[in-house]
Scaffold this active site. Structure first.
Site, PDB file in Angstrom:
ATOM      1  CE  LYS A 126      -4.367   1.092   0.088  1.00  0.00           C
ATOM      2  NZ  LYS A 126      -5.514   0.299  -0.403  1.00  0.00           N
ATOM      3  CG  ASP A 166      -7.233   3.289  -1.055  1.00  0.00           C
ATOM      4  OD1 ASP A 166      -7.715   2.141  -1.015  1.00  0.00           O
ATOM      5  OD2 ASP A 166      -7.333   4.074  -0.096  1.00  0.00           O
TER       6      ASP A 166
END
Ligand code: NDP
Ligand code: 2IT
Length: 444
Positions: A126, A166
């Protein structure tokens, strides 16, 4: 002390003041207990849980860029490459002022198990930055993205680490990031997913997380004797996940009546007008007040509140820790039968427990929102093949993946004595595959 407790204590001690990261590790490790107990000695000897909870690397870098007034701005950029036992690192990039090491590590840790659940070969990662895209011009977004990639390119690649979108990162940002990567490296490769359709993006990736959430929710309801059609849904968020969850809910015969953003929420008794919502959020990039102004029957309320609307099914699709214990109590009091997470960790631990102990079907994000990253993996396959699949082909694969995830989660829960507990099922099913790969690859 049990091995799980030892590792939990160690994670908290070694990572002080990182509450979101502690929360994610606690949820996972607590529910892995039955699986760890079956093999505790071997796992302890090879320090499997210590290795799993410690990222392979956490990269932090400065992102300097110039705003439209000529002022230099500085942000913190991050990439956590958490675990690549089952495939190249894979996970989104978040641009939001709340981004810090704790948030990035919680998301990266969750991603390991989610990606494993998809059944596809992708590891966990991430990244992002504490940059706020709100109110920025296209030129400022481009300047930020180019500066961000000028550092990130050193660490990513089609077979190394493949970022995607995201919160705050959609098609526009991926385009700018891709352009800068190509310019620096000089290669045309699938280094990012969620790309535009004219340069290697996959059909159905934009819709995938929201659609996948509904495919899984429908299967979960069906296997528990309910139908999705005819149900009233409350949804939080008004971004990529929420919009396409609302669209698919309509297509499957349900009625979504709410959405929200960071300033307020909308209750639309006729059901959310998805074409209008897309216009407001995707095209005009406006606040939800603009939705309410254009839709006379809809009510706009500032602040939080979607969980107070009576519903059959609740779908939190905005951000972490947005559904608290008091919200769970209200949902139960209003007769809600199922909660499926579109966002990552939107439900607090005490709210989750309350829902589960009050008979509400609860599916954690790492299972129910896995359709986004699964379709990213399908985009990677298409890029490697230099082929392009039709919308129907990608969508039908997505549907199959979500149905399989639900059944794998359900069977793991049964096998480990926690029938109907999909948190336990998702964590154990995701973990076992990664653990087996780590063990087989030796101490690295
Ligand atoms: P978007 O940026 O497209 O939308 C986010 C939405 O949530 C916006 O409506 C935003 O409101 C709201 N929101 C964000 N942060 C907050 C906050 N702190 N408080 C209140 N509202 C907030 O992001 P996505 O839809 O892509 O992501 C939503 C969630 O889904 C995240 O948890 C993400 O990690 C998760 N997810 C996303 C996937 C994807 O493919 N995009 C895949 C799997 C999970 P506002 O516009 O006012 O900020
Ligand atoms: O949380 C997630 O799974 C995402 N933001 C999507 C990641 C991806 O690589 O598509």
């Amino acid at each position: 002390m049990s091995y799980v407790d030892e590792v939990l204590e160690r994670v908290i001690r070694q990572n002080p003041a990182q509450p979101e990261f502690h929360q994610a590790v606690k949820e996972v490790l607590e529910s892995l207990r039955p699986a760890i107990e079956r093999n505790e000695e071997a796992y302890r000897r090879e320090a499997l849980l210590e290795r799993l909870t410690t990222p392979d690397r956490m990269i932090q870098f400065r992102v300097s860029w110039v705003d439209d007034q000529g002022q230099v701005q500085v942000n913190n950029g991050y990439r956590v490459q958490y675990n690549n036992a089952i495939g190249p690192y894979k996970g989104g990039l978040r641009l939001h002022p709340s981004v810090n090491q704790s948030v990035i590590k919680f998301l990266g840790f969750e991603q390991i198990f989610k990606n494993s659940l998809t059944g596809l070969p992708i590891g966990g990662a991430k990244g992002g930055a504490d940059f706020d895209p709100k109110g920025k011009s296209d030129r400022e977004i481009m300047a930020f993205c180019q500066s961000f990639m000028t550092e990130l390119y050193k660490y990513v690649g089609a077979d190394i680490d493949v970022p995607a979108g995201d919160i705050g990162v959609g098609g526009r940002e991926i385009g700018y990031l891709y352009g800068q990567y190509k310019r620096i490296r000089g290669t045309y490769e699938g280094v990012l997913t969620g790309k535009g359709l004219s340069f290697g993006g996959s059909l159905a990736r934009t819709e995938a997380t929201g659609y996948g959430l509904l495919y899984l929710t429908e299967e979960m309801l069906k296997c528990n004797g309910h139908a999705l059609a005819g149900k009233t849904l409350v949804v939080s968020g008004a971004g990529n996940v929420a919009i396409y969850a609302i669209e698919k809910a309509w297509q499957l015969g349900a009625k979504p009546v709410t959405c929200s953003d960071s300033t307020g929420w909308v209750y639309d008794p006729e059901g959310i007008d998805v074409a209008l919502l897309k216009q407001v959020k995707e095209v005009r990039r406006e606040r939800l007040t603009a939705y309410a102004q254009a839709r006379p029957g809809a009510q706009y309320h500032p602040g939080k509140g979607v969980w107070s609307v009576p519903c059959d099914v609740a779908l939190p699709c905005a951000t972490q820790n947005e559904l608290f214990l008091e919200d769970a109590q209200q949902l139960v009091a209003n007769g809600c039968i199922a909660v499926a997470e579109g966002a990552n960790m939107p439900t607090t631990l005490d709210a989750t427990e309350y829902l589960q102990t009050h008979g509400v079907l609860f599916c954690p994000g790492k299972a129910s929102n896995a359709g986004g990253v699964a379709t990213s993996a399908l985009e990677m396959s298409q890029n490697s093949q230099r082929l392009r699949w039709s919308f129907e082909e990608v969508d039908s694969r997505l549907q199959q993946i979500m149905v399989n995830i639900f059944h794998n989660v359900d069977s793991a829960a049964r096998e480990y004595g926690a029938e109907g507990n999909y948190v336990v099922g998702a964590n154990i099913a995701g973990f076992l595959k990664v653990a087996a790969a780590m063990t087989a690859q030796g101490i690295v």
